[in-house]
Write a protein that holds these residues in place. Structure first.
Motif, PDB file in Angstrom:
ATOM      1  N   TRP A 363       0.833  -1.197   0.000  1.00 54.22           N
ATOM      2  CA  TRP A 363       0.000   0.000   0.000  1.00 54.22           C
ATOM      3  C   TRP A 363       0.873   1.254   0.000  1.00 54.22           C
ATOM      4  N   ALA A 364       1.957   1.230   0.782  1.00 59.67           N
ATOM      5  CA  ALA A 364       2.836   2.391   0.856  1.00 59.67           C
ATOM      6  C   ALA A 364       3.510   2.660  -0.485  1.00 59.67           C
ATOM      7  N   VAL A 365       4.003   1.612  -1.124  1.00 59.96           N
ATOM      8  CA  VAL A 365       4.657   1.781  -2.429  1.00 59.96           C
ATOM      9  C   VAL A 365       3.672   2.311  -3.461  1.00 59.96           C
ATOM     10  N   ARG A 366       2.452   1.774  -3.450  1.00 58.77           N
ATOM     11  CA  ARG A 366       1.442   2.252  -4.405  1.00 58.77           C
ATOM     12  C   ARG A 366       1.110   3.719  -4.126  1.00 58.77           C
ATOM     13  N   GLY A 367       1.087   4.088  -2.845  1.00 58.96           N
ATOM     14  CA  GLY A 367       0.833   5.488  -2.503  1.00 58.96           C
ATOM     15  C   GLY A 367       1.924   6.400  -2.996  1.00 58.96           C
ATOM     16  N   TRP A 368       3.177   6.005  -2.827  1.00 60.94           N
ATOM     17  CA  TRP A 368       4.294   6.811  -3.307  1.00 60.94           C
ATOM     18  C   TRP A 368       4.268   6.923  -4.829  1.00 60.94           C
ATOM     19  N   VAL A 376      -2.950  11.918  -5.271  1.00 58.95           N
ATOM     20  CA  VAL A 376      -3.078  12.308  -3.864  1.00 58.95           C
ATOM     21  C   VAL A 376      -2.346  11.372  -2.922  1.00 58.95           C
ATOM     22  N   GLY A 377      -2.040  10.138  -3.355  1.00 57.13           N
ATOM     23  CA  GLY A 377      -1.367   9.195  -2.495  1.00 57.13           C
ATOM     24  C   GLY A 377      -2.201   8.819  -1.278  1.00 57.13           C
ATOM     25  N   LEU A 378      -1.551   8.220  -0.291  1.00 54.97           N
ATOM     26  CA  LEU A 378      -2.255   7.734   0.895  1.00 54.97           C
ATOM     27  C   LEU A 378      -2.295   8.747   2.031  1.00 54.97           C
ATOM     28  N   TRP A 396      -6.525   7.678  -0.579  1.00 57.62           N
ATOM     29  CA  TRP A 396      -6.714   8.005  -2.001  1.00 57.62           C
ATOM     30  C   TRP A 396      -8.129   7.665  -2.492  1.00 57.62           C
ATOM     31  N   TRP A 397      -9.030   7.409  -1.553  1.00 56.15           N
ATOM     32  CA  TRP A 397     -10.411   7.105  -1.901  1.00 56.15           C
ATOM     33  C   TRP A 397     -11.316   8.280  -1.561  1.00 56.15           C
ATOM     34  N   ARG A 398     -12.513   8.263  -2.111  1.00 64.08           N
ATOM     35  CA  ARG A 398     -13.589   9.185  -1.746  1.00 64.08           C
ATOM     36  C   ARG A 398     -14.778   8.342  -1.301  1.00 64.08           C
ATOM     37  N   VAL A 399     -15.385   8.686  -0.182  1.00 64.16           N
ATOM     38  CA  VAL A 399     -16.541   7.928   0.302  1.00 64.16           C
ATOM     39  C   VAL A 399     -17.734   8.234  -0.601  1.00 64.16           C
ATOM     40  N   ARG A 404     -24.809   3.079   7.297  1.00 68.62           N
ATOM     41  CA  ARG A 404     -24.228   2.812   8.604  1.00 68.62           C
ATOM     42  C   ARG A 404     -24.566   1.408   9.092  1.00 68.62           C
ATOM     43  N   GLY A 405     -23.537   0.629   9.390  1.00 69.70           N
ATOM     44  CA  GLY A 405     -23.716  -0.725   9.881  1.00 69.70           C
ATOM     45  C   GLY A 405     -23.723  -1.786   8.811  1.00 69.70           C
ATOM     46  N   HIS A 406     -23.777  -1.361   7.524  1.00 67.76           N
ATOM     47  CA  HIS A 406     -23.941  -2.363   6.463  1.00 67.76           C
ATOM     48  C   HIS A 406     -22.986  -2.191   5.295  1.00 67.76           C
ATOM     49  N   LEU A 407     -22.833  -0.973   4.778  1.00 69.45           N
ATOM     50  CA  LEU A 407     -22.110  -0.798   3.515  1.00 69.45           C
ATOM     51  C   LEU A 407     -21.219   0.435   3.553  1.00 69.45           C
ATOM     52  N   LEU A 408     -19.977   0.260   3.090  1.00 73.12           N
ATOM     53  CA  LEU A 408     -19.064   1.369   2.831  1.00 73.12           C
ATOM     54  C   LEU A 408     -18.555   1.208   1.409  1.00 73.12           C
ATOM     55  N   ARG A 409     -18.864   2.191   0.555  1.00 72.57           N
ATOM     56  CA  ARG A 409     -18.392   2.136  -0.835  1.00 72.57           C
ATOM     57  C   ARG A 409     -17.428   3.295  -1.071  1.00 72.57           C
ATOM     58  N   LEU A 410     -16.245   2.963  -1.561  1.00 70.61           N
ATOM     59  CA  LEU A 410     -15.201   3.941  -1.807  1.00 70.61           C
ATOM     60  C   LEU A 410     -14.901   4.036  -3.295  1.00 70.61           C
ATOM     61  N   ARG A 411     -14.726   5.255  -3.784  1.00 72.69           N
ATOM     62  CA  ARG A 411     -14.366   5.492  -5.184  1.00 72.69           C
ATOM     63  C   ARG A 411     -12.917   5.975  -5.249  1.00 72.69           C
ATOM     64  N   ALA A 412     -12.107   5.337  -6.069  1.00 70.36           N
ATOM     65  CA  ALA A 412     -10.680   5.657  -6.124  1.00 70.36           C
ATOM     66  C   ALA A 412     -10.441   7.011  -6.782  1.00 70.36           C
ATOM     67  N   GLU A 413      -9.514   7.784  -6.189  1.00 70.27           N
ATOM     68  CA  GLU A 413      -9.051   9.024  -6.811  1.00 70.27           C
ATOM     69  C   GLU A 413      -7.555   8.954  -7.118  1.00 70.27           C
ATOM     70  N   MET A 414      -7.003   7.755  -7.101  1.00 69.89           N
ATOM     71  CA  MET A 414      -5.601   7.556  -7.484  1.00 69.89           C
ATOM     72  C   MET A 414      -5.489   7.615  -9.012  1.00 69.89           C
ATOM     73  N   LYS A 415      -4.261   7.717  -9.478  1.00 72.07           N
ATOM     74  CA  LYS A 415      -4.014   7.754 -10.916  1.00 72.07           C
ATOM     75  C   LYS A 415      -4.015   6.324 -11.465  1.00 72.07           C
ATOM     76  N   VAL A 416      -5.093   5.949 -12.138  1.00 74.75           N
ATOM     77  CA  VAL A 416      -5.190   4.640 -12.773  1.00 74.75           C
ATOM     78  C   VAL A 416      -5.854   4.800 -14.142  1.00 74.75           C
ATOM     79  N   PRO A 417      -5.540   3.903 -15.084  1.00 75.25           N
ATOM     80  CA  PRO A 417      -6.146   3.982 -16.419  1.00 75.25           C
ATOM     81  C   PRO A 417      -7.561   3.392 -16.410  1.00 75.25           C
ATOM     82  N   GLY A 418      -8.435   4.033 -15.683  1.00 74.76           N
ATOM     83  CA  GLY A 418      -9.809   3.570 -15.575  1.00 74.76           C
ATOM     84  C   GLY A 418     -10.437   4.097 -14.310  1.00 74.76           C
ATOM     85  N   LYS A 419     -11.498   3.465 -13.876  1.00 77.58           N
ATOM     86  CA  LYS A 419     -12.211   3.870 -12.661  1.00 77.58           C
ATOM     87  C   LYS A 419     -12.301   2.658 -11.727  1.00 77.58           C
ATOM     88  N   ALA A 420     -12.130   2.918 -10.435  1.00 77.34           N
ATOM     89  CA  ALA A 420     -12.079   1.805  -9.489  1.00 77.34           C
ATOM     90  C   ALA A 420     -12.908   2.113  -8.248  1.00 77.34           C
TER      91      ALA A 420
END
Length: 484
Positions: A363-368, A376-378, A396-399, A404-420
């Motif tokens: 995770w640290a290497v990917r953040g760097w 934005v990194g980690l 590097w995520w956006r909520v 509450r109590g059931h689901l947490l969905r995160l959208r990536a804001e890292m540099k990737v060739p697509g959406k995650a």
């Protein structure tokens, strides 16, 4: 007064709204993503309108008396043109609606010098409002000291992490910082200010160099005295790369902040003190207050709350056709003896100082790598150690969604060739215990996206598999500890 606040999901806007409400004003918030205000404590007390300052504002301006304009395209390309058009569009809409005044927060700047592009843009926006038919109060501030502000985070991390400070020439320029509480007081009081169409310089009682600010911060924070190594050739551009390495503030934000300090930024007039009298907070007290908020995990808003220009903003697709038929997933689950409530505590507390429960080095290497690519990194971390809200930054995520109590969905804001996306779910088991379900979703962009997924796929067993196992173990560990 009936107020329209633009930028209500930003650092200052998110603090201004509850203070306007406390003074008895009626507040309407103009936001591009209304869901980002869903979890704020004052959401039920305001009217929320979906829109953009570059779009049709007639409905948003209806019956409004005062517009608080807190929008600035700090990181986007062609920001000067976008900011000018947005200000002109807002001014025209205000004229049509019969708005009584516009309140705008710009940047403090010296006269008769070549300003940085971002500072020049903020000056231009103020001039647009002053030329309009609607009276405008344009407040001009330098460095804002407050928990969660980008300026304060930059100062804080540079000082804390560098016992020997490499200092460029600009750190010797004089600055008149101002506490965020005083900025907010001026914004609130300007709501009812009559008979003015002008700029007001606003600042705290102390005029310091940036170097003096770092040294005083070290004293307040109880750090050993910092050593100083002057390097006059360190330009704002090179400085922004240094800030990108040392602090959570990415260079896309650090550079305009630094460029605004290459000249002295000191109030040229103090008329605001006669018009809106009140005692301002000194620098040392402002730092003490900010650090208290951070230690108590009571940071109201953070600079990272604003969405990144160009970052993916679409919700998680439910149909592969959304991406032209290509969508990759990694799905895993694990049953635990922990209660659903305890498992959810672990899920909602993920990231930041606690990390991601799997292969920290990876995770640290990917953040760097992400920081090196301009992402934005980690190190953005999280605003609150235990609670998340929709729209907040989490490393590097956006909520994107939270049930509450059931689901947490995160959208990536890292540099990737697509959406995650990364989904974390908690469900109760029949009888006792709970089940943790995890799904990573990647929508590739072009051939590079497909190659990226193929390259990282071999590591998913280590990273995502370890994450599932360790989150479940963490929940069970605390469950057993409590029993004993």
């Amino acid at each position: 007064m009936r107020c329209l606040v633009t930028g209500a999901t930003g650092y200052l806007g998110g603090r201004l709204v509850p203070r306007l409400l406390a003074e008895g004003h009626q507040v309407r918030c103009l936001v591009r993503s209304p869901e980002k205000l869903r979890d704020v404590p004052w959401a039920a007390d305001v009217e929320i309108v979906k829109g953009d300052v570059l779009g049709d504002l007639d409905e948003a301006m209806r019956d409004v008396e005062v517009v608080h304009y807190l929008v600035h395209s700090l990181q986007s390309k062609d920001f000067a043109d976008a900011d000018r058009k947005a200000a002109e569009n807002t001014a025209r809409a205000a004229e049509r609606a019969g708005v009584r005044r516009i309140v705008y927060l710009g940047g403090l700047h010296p006269a008769n010098v070549e300003l940085s592009p971002h500072l020049a843009s903020r000056k231009e926006v103020g001039e647009v409002f002053l030329r309009s038919k609607t009276p405008a109060v344009v407040l001009q501030a330098a460095v804002i000291i407050g928990s969660g502000s980008a300026s304060f985070e930059m100062l804080r991390y540079l000082t804390e992490r560098l016992p020997v400070m490499v200092t460029p020439r600009w750190v010797h320029n004089r600055i008149q910082p101002i506490a965020v509480r005083d900025v907010l007081r001026y914004l609130v009081d300007a709501t009812t200010l009559e008979g003015h169409n002008r700029t007001f310089d606003i600042g705290g009682p102390d005029v310091l160099t940036y170097l003096e600010m770092m040294l005083r911060y070290a004293e307040v924070a109880g750090l050993p005295r910092r050593r100083v190594l002057p390097v006059p050739l360190l330009t704002p551009g090179l400085s922004s790369h240094w800030v990108n390495v040392v602090t959570p503030v990415p260079k896309s934000i650090a550079r305009p902040l630094i460029e605004s300090l290459v000249h002295e930024v000191v109030c040229r007039e103090n008329d605001i003190r006669e018009v809106l009298p009140g005692e301002n907070t000194g620098f040392v007290k402002a730092v003490e207050l900010a650090l208290d908020k951070i230690r108590d995990a009571n940071v109201e808003t953070r600079w990272s709350g604003a969405s990144l220009p160009g970052a993916p903003s679409e919700p998680l697709p439910t149909d592969p056709d959304w991406s032209g038929g290509s969508i990759y997933t990694d799905e895993r689950e694990r049953k635990t003896n922990a209660t659903p409530e305890r498992l959810w505590e672990v899920v909602e507390g993920i990231g930041g100082e606690r990390g991601w429960y799997s292969f920290p080095l990876a995770w640290a290497v990917r953040g760097w790598m992400d920081r090196a690519a301009g992402g934005v990194g980690l190190r953005r971390g999280r605003r609150d150690a235990n609670r998340l809200n929709v729209g907040e930054a989490l490393d590097w995520w956006r909520v994107e969604e939270i049930e509450r109590g059931h689901l947490l969905r995160l959208r990536a804001e890292m540099k990737v060739p697509g959406k995650a996306w990364l989904e974390l779910r908690v469900a109760g088991n029949e009888g006792h215990g709970s089940t943790y379900r995890q799904r990573a979703v990647f929508v590739p962009k072009g051939l590079a996206g497909h190659l990226y997924w193929a390259a990282v796929w071999p590591f998913h067993g280590i990273v995502f598999g370890g994450m599932v196992r360790n989150i479940a173990n963490e929940a069970e560990l605390h469950k057993n500890f409590r029993k004993s």
